[in-house]
Design a protein around this motif. Structure first.
Motif, PDB file in Angstrom:
ATOM      1  N   LEU A  24       0.801  -1.230   0.000  1.00 50.89           N
ATOM      2  CA  LEU A  24       0.000   0.000   0.000  1.00 50.89           C
ATOM      3  C   LEU A  24       0.833   1.280   0.000  1.00 50.89           C
ATOM      4  O   LEU A  24       0.303   2.354  -0.315  1.00 50.89           O
ATOM      5  CB  LEU A  24      -0.914   0.017   1.230  1.00 50.89           C
ATOM      6  N   LEU A  26      -9.932  -4.646   0.470  1.00 54.23           N
ATOM      7  CA  LEU A  26      -9.264  -4.959  -0.789  1.00 54.23           C
ATOM      8  C   LEU A  26      -9.830  -6.234  -1.421  1.00 54.23           C
ATOM      9  O   LEU A  26     -10.022  -6.305  -2.641  1.00 54.23           O
ATOM     10  CB  LEU A  26      -7.758  -5.115  -0.560  1.00 54.23           C
ATOM     11  N   VAL A  69      -3.616  -3.119  -6.457  1.00 53.04           N
ATOM     12  CA  VAL A  69      -3.981  -4.462  -5.997  1.00 53.04           C
ATOM     13  C   VAL A  69      -3.756  -5.487  -7.101  1.00 53.04           C
ATOM     14  O   VAL A  69      -3.250  -6.587  -6.865  1.00 53.04           O
ATOM     15  CB  VAL A  69      -5.443  -4.501  -5.515  1.00 53.04           C
TER      16      VAL A  69
END
Length: 292
Positions: free
Chosen positions: A77, A144, A227
């Motif tokens: 992240l 996520l 992601v």
């Protein structure tokens, strides 16, 4: 001069990011599977009185293991954490402490509970100082995974937010029964493996606040791109499933273990239990043959 300094800082940050990503990538199986398995063994050993006092519930080992297992999420992240995201996560950190202190002192909203061991230094002697390290990554993982599972439907807040909140509550359906079993904390009474329904009402409240803050913290398109491009970003959720899922299995918490299995299925369907993670555990010469 200022421009040169800014460029140098950007290059240095990119270099550090690449090195961290390489470190995580080269040790995925160790971080996401070996560490939680060792954690499960030591926690069960502590709960059953099988470990000597210096090792049983050792807070430094618990914090170190947690930080290692969180590292893929943190490193994954980092490129998406700017000032706005940092401010939102800071607000979430403050909320995490506040709601836990209220819970410990008033029994609301989680029900009457107490920490039965010290998970490192305690804030005001009541809640773990490392509480955000334990809680916020669980929310981020659930959020996520929701983005990946919902795909195009995640564009709608009416789908995305309730699904993420439900995922956060489902995380606790796995966590709390196992944590109670190994003696992290205890409730006065509970119908779900020693956990009361009020605890999940509390998680619904906390999860809603946390998911909303996470949702507004990030540029969703940029986050989703990250992601998809970062293979290890959800390895912390893999660790969670291995650690708490195995503890629930050992203690016969079958429903909780089944919920962990649902997360496992979601990770498999979204490609997060992948071939590279397994290959990393195989010795080099054998890995080369398998790769062929």
């Amino acid at each position: 001069m200022a421009d040169r300094s800014a460029r140098s800082e950007t290059v240095d940050r990119a270099t550090v990011q690449r090195r961290l990503e390489t470190l995580i990538t080269n040790n995925r199986f160790t971080i996401a599977v070996i560490f939680p398995l060792v954690g499960a063994i030591t926690l069960v050993g502590s709960a059953e009185g099988l470990l000597p006092a210096p090792l049983a519930y050792n807070p430094l080992l618990i914090l170190f293991g947690t930080l290692v297992m969180r590292s893929p999420l943190i490193v994954g992240l980092l490129p998406r954490i700017g000032r706005w995201a940092l401010a939102c996560l800071g607000l979430l950190t403050a909320y995490t402490y506040a709601i836990e202190l209220v819970g410990v002192r008033t029994d609301w909203p989680y029900g009457a509970f107490e920490y039965t061991i010290q998970l490192g230094p305690m804030l005001f002697g009541e809640v773990p100082l490392a509480l955000p390290l334990f809680f916020i990554p669980l929310v981020l993982n659930a959020y996520l995974l929701t983005l990946l599972v919902c795909r195009s439907h995640a564009e709608s807040a009416l789908v995305r937010l309730p699904a993420a909140i439900a995922a956060v509550v489902a995380v606790d359906l796995v966590l709390d029964p196992a944590a109670v079993a190994v003696g992290f904390w205890s409730f006065e009474s509970g119908v779900y493996y020693g956990v009361p329904v009020s605890n999940y009402v509390g998680w619904l409240i906390s999860g809603t606040v946390a998911v909303v803050l996470v949702d507004i913290a990030f540029d969703r398109a940029a986050l989703l791109q990250r992601v998809h491009s970062c293979r290890f970003i959800l390895d912390d959720l893999v660790s969670f499933v291995v650690l708490w899922g195995s503890i629930n299995l050992l203690y016969g918490n079958w429903i909780a273990a089944g919920v962990a299995g649902v997360f496992c299925f979601g990770l498999i369907r979204t490609g997060r239990y992948d071939r590279t993670m397994v290959l990393e555990a195989i010795p080099g010469p054998i890995r080369a043959r398998v790769g062929e």
